[in-house]
Enzyme design. Sequence first.
Site, PDB file in Angstrom:
ATOM      1  N   ASP A   1     -15.849 -25.470  44.171  1.00 25.47           N
ATOM      2  CA  ASP A   1     -16.021 -26.925  44.085  1.00 25.47           C
ATOM      3  C   ASP A   1     -15.303 -27.580  45.253  1.00 25.47           C
ATOM      4  O   ASP A   1     -14.784 -26.884  46.136  1.00 25.47           O
ATOM      5  CB  ASP A   1     -15.531 -27.439  42.716  1.00 25.47           C
ATOM      6  CG  ASP A   1     -14.027 -27.235  42.496  1.00 25.47           C
ATOM      7  OD1 ASP A   1     -13.241 -27.606  43.377  1.00 25.47           O
ATOM      8  OD2 ASP A   1     -13.650 -26.715  41.426  1.00 25.47           O
TER       9      ASP A   1
ATOM     10  N   TYR B   1     -11.958 -16.029  39.507  1.00 23.94           N
ATOM     11  CA  TYR B   1     -11.730 -16.290  38.085  1.00 23.94           C
ATOM     12  C   TYR B   1     -10.817 -15.214  37.497  1.00 23.94           C
ATOM     13  O   TYR B   1     -11.086 -14.020  37.630  1.00 23.94           O
ATOM     14  CB  TYR B   1     -13.062 -16.319  37.337  1.00 23.94           C
ATOM     15  CG  TYR B   1     -13.817 -17.624  37.461  1.00 23.94           C
ATOM     16  CD1 TYR B   1     -13.290 -18.718  38.147  1.00 23.94           C
ATOM     17  CD2 TYR B   1     -15.064 -17.772  36.863  1.00 23.94           C
ATOM     18  CE1 TYR B   1     -13.980 -19.913  38.231  1.00 23.94           C
ATOM     19  CE2 TYR B   1     -15.771 -18.962  36.941  1.00 23.94           C
ATOM     20  CZ  TYR B   1     -15.224 -20.038  37.628  1.00 23.94           C
ATOM     21  OH  TYR B   1     -15.916 -21.217  37.696  1.00 23.94           O
TER      22      TYR B   1
ATOM     23  N   LYS C   1     -25.117 -29.642  35.603  1.00 25.98           N
ATOM     24  CA  LYS C   1     -24.006 -30.276  36.319  1.00 25.98           C
ATOM     25  C   LYS C   1     -23.991 -29.794  37.765  1.00 25.98           C
ATOM     26  O   LYS C   1     -24.183 -28.613  38.035  1.00 25.98           O
ATOM     27  CB  LYS C   1     -22.682 -29.950  35.638  1.00 25.98           C
ATOM     28  CG  LYS C   1     -21.524 -30.804  36.156  1.00 25.98           C
ATOM     29  CD  LYS C   1     -20.358 -30.811  35.176  1.00 25.98           C
ATOM     30  CE  LYS C   1     -19.450 -29.615  35.363  1.00 25.98           C
ATOM     31  NZ  LYS C   1     -18.409 -29.564  34.322  1.00 25.98           N
TER      32      LYS C   1
ATOM     33  N   LYS D   1     -21.895 -29.907  41.532  1.00 29.70           N
ATOM     34  CA  LYS D   1     -20.618 -30.136  42.211  1.00 29.70           C
ATOM     35  C   LYS D   1     -20.825 -31.070  43.395  1.00 29.70           C
ATOM     36  O   LYS D   1     -21.779 -30.890  44.177  1.00 29.70           O
ATOM     37  CB  LYS D   1     -20.068 -28.806  42.714  1.00 29.70           C
ATOM     38  CG  LYS D   1     -19.652 -27.903  41.586  1.00 29.70           C
ATOM     39  CD  LYS D   1     -18.353 -28.396  40.984  1.00 29.70           C
ATOM     40  CE  LYS D   1     -18.049 -27.689  39.684  1.00 29.70           C
ATOM     41  NZ  LYS D   1     -16.851 -28.205  39.038  1.00 29.70           N
TER      42      LYS D   1
ATOM     43  N   ASP E   1     -19.609 -33.613  39.366  1.00 26.53           N
ATOM     44  CA  ASP E   1     -18.209 -33.215  39.195  1.00 26.53           C
ATOM     45  C   ASP E   1     -17.539 -33.130  40.565  1.00 26.53           C
ATOM     46  O   ASP E   1     -17.948 -32.346  41.423  1.00 26.53           O
ATOM     47  CB  ASP E   1     -18.182 -31.838  38.503  1.00 26.53           C
ATOM     48  CG  ASP E   1     -16.778 -31.373  38.148  1.00 26.53           C
ATOM     49  OD1 ASP E   1     -15.797 -32.049  38.499  1.00 26.53           O
ATOM     50  OD2 ASP E   1     -16.668 -30.305  37.497  1.00 26.53           O
TER      51      ASP E   1
ATOM     52  N   ASN F   1     -14.076 -32.733  40.970  1.00 32.89           N
ATOM     53  CA  ASN F   1     -12.820 -31.964  40.923  1.00 32.89           C
ATOM     54  C   ASN F   1     -11.655 -32.646  41.640  1.00 32.89           C
ATOM     55  O   ASN F   1     -10.936 -32.009  42.398  1.00 32.89           O
ATOM     56  CB  ASN F   1     -13.044 -30.551  41.447  1.00 32.89           C
ATOM     57  CG  ASN F   1     -13.866 -29.726  40.462  1.00 32.89           C
ATOM     58  OD1 ASN F   1     -15.108 -29.773  40.520  1.00 32.89           O
ATOM     59  ND2 ASN F   1     -13.234 -29.021  39.554  1.00 32.89           N
TER      60      ASN F   1
ATOM     61  N   GLU G   1     -17.333 -36.484  36.804  1.00 34.58           N
ATOM     62  CA  GLU G   1     -16.210 -35.734  36.238  1.00 34.58           C
ATOM     63  C   GLU G   1     -15.074 -35.640  37.244  1.00 34.58           C
ATOM     64  O   GLU G   1     -15.316 -35.440  38.441  1.00 34.58           O
ATOM     65  CB  GLU G   1     -16.745 -34.349  35.866  1.00 34.58           C
ATOM     66  CG  GLU G   1     -15.724 -33.384  35.323  1.00 34.58           C
ATOM     67  CD  GLU G   1     -16.417 -32.124  34.794  1.00 34.58           C
ATOM     68  OE1 GLU G   1     -17.545 -32.217  34.260  1.00 34.58           O
ATOM     69  OE2 GLU G   1     -15.829 -31.040  34.920  1.00 34.58           O
TER      70      GLU G   1
ATOM     71  N   GLU H   1     -10.205 -31.095  32.064  1.00 36.27           N
ATOM     72  CA  GLU H   1      -9.920 -29.682  32.319  1.00 36.27           C
ATOM     73  C   GLU H   1      -8.525 -29.481  32.914  1.00 36.27           C
ATOM     74  O   GLU H   1      -7.958 -28.410  32.810  1.00 36.27           O
ATOM     75  CB  GLU H   1     -11.010 -29.016  33.175  1.00 36.27           C
ATOM     76  CG  GLU H   1     -11.111 -29.514  34.594  1.00 36.27           C
ATOM     77  CD  GLU H   1     -12.310 -28.904  35.340  1.00 36.27           C
ATOM     78  OE1 GLU H   1     -13.447 -29.175  34.933  1.00 36.27           O
ATOM     79  OE2 GLU H   1     -12.094 -28.171  36.308  1.00 36.27           O
TER      80      GLU H   1
ATOM     81  N   ASP I   1      -9.904 -28.429  26.838  1.00 32.22           N
ATOM     82  CA  ASP I   1      -9.895 -27.098  27.465  1.00 32.22           C
ATOM     83  C   ASP I   1      -9.066 -26.164  26.572  1.00 32.22           C
ATOM     84  O   ASP I   1      -7.921 -26.464  26.246  1.00 32.22           O
ATOM     85  CB  ASP I   1      -9.292 -27.201  28.867  1.00 32.22           C
ATOM     86  CG  ASP I   1      -9.334 -25.876  29.604  1.00 32.22           C
ATOM     87  OD1 ASP I   1     -10.006 -25.807  30.644  1.00 32.22           O
ATOM     88  OD2 ASP I   1      -8.685 -24.919  29.154  1.00 32.22           O
TER      89      ASP I   1
ATOM     90  N   HIS J   1     -14.729 -28.536  28.359  1.00 34.23           N
ATOM     91  CA  HIS J   1     -14.789 -27.779  29.612  1.00 34.23           C
ATOM     92  C   HIS J   1     -14.870 -26.302  29.240  1.00 34.23           C
ATOM     93  O   HIS J   1     -14.146 -25.830  28.362  1.00 34.23           O
ATOM     94  CB  HIS J   1     -13.521 -28.023  30.425  1.00 34.23           C
ATOM     95  CG  HIS J   1     -13.417 -27.133  31.627  1.00 34.23           C
ATOM     96  ND1 HIS J   1     -12.367 -26.262  31.837  1.00 34.23           N
ATOM     97  CD2 HIS J   1     -14.243 -26.971  32.691  1.00 34.23           C
ATOM     98  CE1 HIS J   1     -12.535 -25.615  32.973  1.00 34.23           C
ATOM     99  NE2 HIS J   1     -13.673 -26.020  33.517  1.00 34.23           N
TER     100      HIS J   1
ATOM    101  N   GLY K   1     -16.642 -22.208  30.913  1.00 33.26           N
ATOM    102  CA  GLY K   1     -16.899 -21.466  32.144  1.00 33.26           C
ATOM    103  C   GLY K   1     -15.731 -20.539  32.424  1.00 33.26           C
ATOM    104  O   GLY K   1     -15.229 -19.893  31.507  1.00 33.26           O
TER     105      GLY K   1
ATOM    106  N   GLU L   1     -20.069 -27.285  27.827  1.00 30.48           N
ATOM    107  CA  GLU L   1     -20.376 -26.634  29.107  1.00 30.48           C
ATOM    108  C   GLU L   1     -20.661 -25.139  28.912  1.00 30.48           C
ATOM    109  O   GLU L   1     -20.077 -24.481  28.058  1.00 30.48           O
ATOM    110  CB  GLU L   1     -19.186 -26.798  30.060  1.00 30.48           C
ATOM    111  CG  GLU L   1     -19.433 -26.157  31.422  1.00 30.48           C
ATOM    112  CD  GLU L   1     -18.395 -26.548  32.470  1.00 30.48           C
ATOM    113  OE1 GLU L   1     -17.317 -27.049  32.110  1.00 30.48           O
ATOM    114  OE2 GLU L   1     -18.688 -26.337  33.671  1.00 30.48           O
TER     115      GLU L   1
HETATM  116  C1  LIG Z   1     -12.713 -23.858  39.894  1.00 25.72           C
HETATM  117  C2  LIG Z   1     -13.619 -23.996  38.726  1.00 25.72           C
HETATM  118  O1  LIG Z   1     -14.765 -23.219  38.895  1.00 25.72           O
HETATM  119  C3  LIG Z   1     -14.024 -25.452  38.474  1.00 25.72           C
HETATM  120  O2  LIG Z   1     -14.845 -25.858  39.524  1.00 25.72           O
HETATM  121  C4  LIG Z   1     -14.765 -25.598  37.160  1.00 25.72           C
HETATM  122  O3  LIG Z   1     -13.895 -25.316  36.102  1.00 25.72           O
HETATM  123  C5  LIG Z   1     -15.395 -26.951  37.017  1.00 25.72           C
HETATM  124  O4  LIG Z   1     -14.586 -28.010  37.256  1.00 25.72           O
HETATM  125  C6  LIG Z   1     -16.199 -27.151  35.759  1.00 25.72           C
HETATM  126  O5  LIG Z   1     -16.252 -28.255  35.301  1.00 25.72           O
HETATM  127  O6  LIG Z   1     -16.785 -26.186  35.294  1.00 25.72           O
HETATM  128 MG   LIG Z   2     -15.096 -29.722  36.149  1.00 25.48          MG
END
Ligand SMILES: C[C@H](O)[C@@H](O)[C@@H](O)[C@H](O)C(=O)O
Ligand SMILES: [Mg+2]
Length: 423
Positions: free
Chosen positions: A23, A31, A203, A205, A233, A235, A259, A288, A311, A338, A340, A369
């Site tokens: 983002d 991750y 969504k 970015k 979003d 960020n 977002e 988040e 979150d 939030h 992912g 999400e």
């Molecule tokens: C670093 C991450 O992938 C974020 O970009 C992610 O959590 C994002 O803000 C989201 O809303 O999914």
């Molecule tokens: Mg986000």
Amino acid sequence: VYRGGRLVRDVRFPTSLEQHGSDAMHTDPDYSAAYVVLDTDSGLKGFGLTFTLGKGTEIVLCAVKALAGLVIGKSLQEIVSNFRGFYRLLTSDGQMRWLGPEKGVIHLATAAVLNAVWDLWARAEGKHDTSCVTKTLCHTPSVFILFLDILVKAQEGKKQREDQMLKEGYPAYTTSCAWLGYSDQQLKQLCSDALKSGWTRFKVKVGADLEDDIRRCRLIRKMIGPSSTLMIDANQRWDVAEAISWVSRLAEVKPLWIEEPTSPDDILGHAAISKALAPLGIGVATGEQCHNRVMFKQFLQASALQFVQIDSCRLGSVNENLAVLLMAYKFQVPVCPHAGGVGLCELVQHLILFDYICVSADLRNRMCEYVDHLHEHFTSPVVIQDAHYMPPKDPGYSCEMLEESVNRHEYPEGDIWKQEIKK
Ligand SMILES: C[C@H](O)[C@@H](O)[C@@H](O)[C@H](O)C(=O)O
Ligand SMILES: [Mg+2]
């Protein structure tokens, strides 16, 4: 709980190699999780985690180890019979609270430990009858004495909502099509695949380059058509004035929300952005990186957000998330969690199902999400059907990882990282 095997491990996935999760502020996320396993002398284990982006996960591990003494030696019964007291014990230790309180690394560690305790509790309940965290929550009203009036009210229709969820699932949106580092070609391909699988909420970015954002958002809006939902979003990339002007330029693609337009701590800034964008029909979503319930309380009091993004790993586990769900209900602001990362979808599905079945009883303007990465590493991965989360069936909090995945991805000694480091 006793000191058995390894309490906490550093598990990282090299997602940055393909720009998954990228983002405007986090351009190369790997991750990762601080993965906690609680051993008990009954042989039952509790699995929990908190989510991170790679570097620094070892610091979260240190914090988990620092909290360990407060959990080890306790019986599950002792913990859950006074869960509030136990939460306070973890967050109010006279020396360690200086590291927070209830924010930053120490709070991520609290979340990892408590997520494992909730998992353990649900598994223990499930020895007789299959029980996941959703069920434990939905059927243990004494936990919520303080909000009994809300929960008693929501008893009406609860059974129907439970049945409805089992049949239809909880509505989801996807973020997998439009990470910032993806090319237009990739965007098109992923979006057309998602449309074929029944997704109607997307969504995108934004936030690094306005002309790119206009082009990418137009492209997506054109593909998904006027009746699908689009969210954007940033960020936290902008300051307040910049957020307002930038998003105004993107109003033509009709986003439902912007977002994290600015610093997650700037409550009054979010309020100003909310006020300025309301006439354009664009809401503000955040959460988040909202570090505790006190922040959420002020966001709600200041009308600074129109969508609450809880979150499962940023707040102090189920306990603190429940407080936020109930406050959101009181303010009549929809909760759109939030998810992912790694494991966040697995965890948060329990919370949002509880929200619908026992608190909000409402699906309007609500969705959870979904991100399509790394589910294959879990023993009970989320089940998505026709863009809906199907309720989890296995006991626990759904965040147990496959032993082999943990071994391979452990940083730095797992095979995956040995290979990466050699390159
Ligand atoms: C670093 C991450 O992938 C974020 O970009 C992610 O959590 C994002 O803000 C989201 O809303 O999914
Ligand atoms: Mg986000």
